[in-house]
Design a protein around this motif. Structure first.
Motif, PDB file in Angstrom:
ATOM      1  N   GLN A 151       0.922  -1.442  -0.079  1.00 18.20           N
ATOM      2  CA  GLN A 151      -0.069  -0.039  -0.090  1.00 18.20           C
ATOM      3  C   GLN A 151       0.720   1.250  -0.040  1.00 18.20           C
ATOM      4  O   GLN A 151       0.250   2.588  -0.066  1.00 18.20           O
ATOM      5  N   ARG A 152       2.190   1.061   0.231  1.00 13.05           N
ATOM      6  CA  ARG A 152       3.110   2.347   0.160  1.00 13.05           C
ATOM      7  C   ARG A 152       3.253   2.916  -1.449  1.00 13.05           C
ATOM      8  O   ARG A 152       3.156   2.224  -2.239  1.00 13.05           O
ATOM      9  N   LYS A 153       3.611   4.099  -0.963  1.00 16.44           N
ATOM     10  CA  LYS A 153       3.965   4.930  -2.501  1.00 16.44           C
ATOM     11  C   LYS A 153       5.516   4.753  -2.690  1.00 16.44           C
ATOM     12  O   LYS A 153       6.366   4.654  -1.872  1.00 16.44           O
ATOM     13  N   ARG A 154       5.820   4.747  -4.196  1.00 19.77           N
ATOM     14  CA  ARG A 154       7.131   4.432  -4.418  1.00 19.77           C
ATOM     15  C   ARG A 154       8.117   5.654  -3.932  1.00 19.77           C
ATOM     16  O   ARG A 154       8.980   5.430  -3.503  1.00 19.77           O
ATOM     17  N   ASN A 155       7.398   6.719  -4.059  1.00 23.76           N
ATOM     18  CA  ASN A 155       8.359   7.935  -3.914  1.00 23.76           C
ATOM     19  C   ASN A 155       7.408   9.059  -3.105  1.00 23.76           C
ATOM     20  O   ASN A 155       6.709   9.871  -3.598  1.00 23.76           O
ATOM     21  N   PRO A 156       7.151   8.701  -1.906  1.00 22.98           N
ATOM     22  CA  PRO A 156       6.135   9.454  -0.888  1.00 22.98           C
ATOM     23  C   PRO A 156       6.312  10.953  -1.004  1.00 22.98           C
ATOM     24  O   PRO A 156       5.148  11.565  -1.122  1.00 22.98           O
ATOM     25  N   GLU A 157       7.467  11.507  -0.948  1.00 27.43           N
ATOM     26  CA  GLU A 157       7.564  13.004  -1.161  1.00 27.43           C
ATOM     27  C   GLU A 157       6.978  13.513  -2.160  1.00 27.43           C
ATOM     28  O   GLU A 157       6.622  14.529  -2.565  1.00 27.43           O
ATOM     29  N   GLN A 158       7.389  12.924  -3.492  1.00 32.15           N
ATOM     30  CA  GLN A 158       7.181  13.409  -4.735  1.00 32.15           C
ATOM     31  C   GLN A 158       5.432  12.943  -5.087  1.00 32.15           C
ATOM     32  O   GLN A 158       5.003  13.920  -5.668  1.00 32.15           O
ATOM     33  N   GLN A 159       5.083  11.956  -4.302  1.00 30.29           N
ATOM     34  CA  GLN A 159       3.677  11.747  -4.515  1.00 30.29           C
ATOM     35  C   GLN A 159       2.469  11.972  -3.368  1.00 30.29           C
ATOM     36  O   GLN A 159       1.721  11.527  -3.071  1.00 30.29           O
ATOM     37  N   ILE A 160       3.051  13.158  -2.812  1.00 32.40           N
ATOM     38  CA  ILE A 160       2.327  13.742  -1.554  1.00 32.40           C
ATOM     39  C   ILE A 160       0.942  14.192  -1.915  1.00 32.40           C
ATOM     40  O   ILE A 160       0.122  14.126  -1.085  1.00 32.40           O
ATOM     41  N   ASN A 161       0.380  14.441  -3.119  1.00 28.14           N
ATOM     42  CA  ASN A 161      -0.714  14.973  -3.441  1.00 28.14           C
ATOM     43  C   ASN A 161      -1.713  13.872  -3.965  1.00 28.14           C
ATOM     44  O   ASN A 161      -2.648  14.239  -4.196  1.00 28.14           O
ATOM     45  N   GLU A 162      -0.999  12.719  -3.933  1.00 24.06           N
ATOM     46  CA  GLU A 162      -1.816  11.571  -4.185  1.00 24.06           C
ATOM     47  C   GLU A 162      -2.525  10.849  -3.028  1.00 24.06           C
ATOM     48  O   GLU A 162      -1.805  10.406  -2.252  1.00 24.06           O
ATOM     49  N   PRO A 163      -3.814  10.455  -3.100  1.00 23.51           N
ATOM     50  CA  PRO A 163      -4.624   9.837  -1.928  1.00 23.51           C
ATOM     51  C   PRO A 163      -4.172   8.275  -1.665  1.00 23.51           C
ATOM     52  O   PRO A 163      -3.579   7.764  -2.885  1.00 23.51           O
ATOM     53  N   TYR A 164      -4.168   7.759  -0.680  1.00 21.20           N
ATOM     54  CA  TYR A 164      -4.176   6.362  -0.610  1.00 21.20           C
ATOM     55  C   TYR A 164      -5.293   5.635  -0.871  1.00 21.20           C
ATOM     56  O   TYR A 164      -6.333   6.246  -0.559  1.00 21.20           O
ATOM     57  N   LYS A 165      -5.448   4.414  -1.004  1.00 23.90           N
ATOM     58  CA  LYS A 165      -6.666   3.795  -1.504  1.00 23.90           C
ATOM     59  C   LYS A 165      -7.584   3.563  -0.154  1.00 23.90           C
ATOM     60  O   LYS A 165      -6.869   3.567   0.904  1.00 23.90           O
ATOM     61  N   GLU A 166      -8.686   3.563  -0.418  1.00 26.30           N
ATOM     62  CA  GLU A 166      -9.878   3.296   0.817  1.00 26.30           C
ATOM     63  C   GLU A 166      -9.523   2.067   1.685  1.00 26.30           C
ATOM     64  O   GLU A 166      -9.714   2.333   2.843  1.00 26.30           O
ATOM     65  N   ASP A 167      -8.905   1.173   0.884  1.00 27.88           N
ATOM     66  CA  ASP A 167      -8.582  -0.058   1.951  1.00 27.88           C
ATOM     67  C   ASP A 167      -7.211  -0.158   2.511  1.00 27.88           C
ATOM     68  O   ASP A 167      -6.702  -1.166   2.922  1.00 27.88           O
ATOM     69  N   ALA A 168      -6.548   0.939   2.548  1.00 27.12           N
ATOM     70  CA  ALA A 168      -5.143   1.067   2.976  1.00 27.12           C
ATOM     71  C   ALA A 168      -5.376   0.696   4.547  1.00 27.12           C
ATOM     72  O   ALA A 168      -6.241   1.030   5.363  1.00 27.12           O
ATOM     73  N   LEU A 169      -4.249  -0.250   5.121  1.00 28.04           N
ATOM     74  CA  LEU A 169      -4.477  -0.871   6.277  1.00 28.04           C
ATOM     75  C   LEU A 169      -3.587  -0.300   7.411  1.00 28.04           C
ATOM     76  O   LEU A 169      -2.465   0.156   7.059  1.00 28.04           O
ATOM     77  N   GLY A 170      -4.150  -0.297   8.688  1.00 23.02           N
ATOM     78  CA  GLY A 170      -3.320   0.132   9.681  1.00 23.02           C
ATOM     79  C   GLY A 170      -3.700   1.806  10.238  1.00 23.02           C
ATOM     80  O   GLY A 170      -4.003   2.673   9.799  1.00 23.02           O
TER      81      GLY A 170
END
Length: 265
Positions: A151-170
């Motif tokens: 469920q993680r993003k490949r480049n979190p800092e660059q993808q900061i404006n992208e939402p996580y999926k609704e089924d992200a766990l934790g």
């Protein structure tokens, strides 16, 4: 006790990571959470609510995220120690002000001038580099081992404006004191995440129990904090990262702790 597993049934469990003590002077959080853990162990298989929690949730707890600092506080209450014991490169800092603020050292949005300090003597000193401190490295490594990599993003800092999926766990809780508020991302700036609606809904559920105040983007935002735990947990792991600020004092008095903090949380 006997729960679902003992009866031959299985469930896919959610994940809860709960941490206290990253700022040693905040005495109430470790005590509160240790009591909760003891209650879970003692009441499993007897209490229906406790049994349901453990049958459906994988719980991970770090009670003392800054153990060296805690040892200082226990032996010198006047110190009001916030940071770890890293002596740094400036031995002339005033007594008790050396060290790194671990809650500014996490490797996400680290090093921003607003929300942390480059001054080694500052109480919000962020360290030499992101994740430089062994306490932070241990927490980062452990959390990466328990929250799904998928469920993680490949480049979190660059993808900061992208939402996580609704089924992200934790869920990731960092428990502090004080202020009687609940903080959620983003914390490094007064800006909503792309999952803000879901995060704020979750905060509302928690507030039903303790009536704590909101402290999120455009809703009670207090001040920026960069390199903090909750932004890191959400930004890099996809977990619902949140910070609870308990009570009204670092060294909480026993009466308020027993009559207010324990029953409300």
């Amino acid at each position: 006790g006997e729960g679902v597993a003992a009866k031959g049934r299985t469930t896919e469990k959610g994940i809860l990571f709960l941490m206290t003590g990253i700022h040693p002077r905040e005495l109430a959080p470790p005590e509160l959470v240790s009591r909760w853990i003891e209650n879970l162990v003692d009441e499993y298989g007897t209490d229906a609510e406790v049994t349901a929690i453990l049958d459906h949730t994988e719980i991970h707890v770090v009670l003392q995220a800054n153990p060296d600092g805690r040892n200082v506080v226990e032996n010198d209450l006047v110190s009001f120690r916030r940071k770890n014991l890293n002596p740094g490169r400036r031995p002339f800092c005033p007594q008790g002000s050396s060290g790194v603020d671990l809650n500014r050292n996490f490797p996400f949005r680290w090093g921003l001038n607003k929300g942390s300090s480059s001054n080694q003597c500052s109480q919000t000193y962020r360290g030499q580099s992101p994740g430089s401190e062994p306490e932070v490295q241990a927490i980062v490594d452990y959390c990466r081992s328990i929250f799904p990599e998928s469920q993680r993003k490949r480049n979190p800092e660059q993808q900061i404006n992208e939402p996580y999926k609704e089924d992200a766990l934790g869920v990731f809780f960092d428990i502090h004191s004080y202020g009687e508020i609940i903080i959620w991302p983003w914390g490094h700036q007064n800006r909503e995440t792309e999952n803000d609606s879901g995060l704020e809904t979750l905060v509302n559920k928690f507030r039903h129990f303790n009536e704590y105040g909101f402290s999120g983007p455009d809703n009670g935002f207090l001040y920026p904090a960069s390199g903090a735990t909750d932004d890191w947990a959400y930004g890099t792991l996809g977990a619902a990262g949140m910070t609870f600020e308990l009570g009204n004092s670092f060294y909480q008095d026993c009466n308020y702790f027993e009559s207010k903090i324990v029953p409300d949380n």
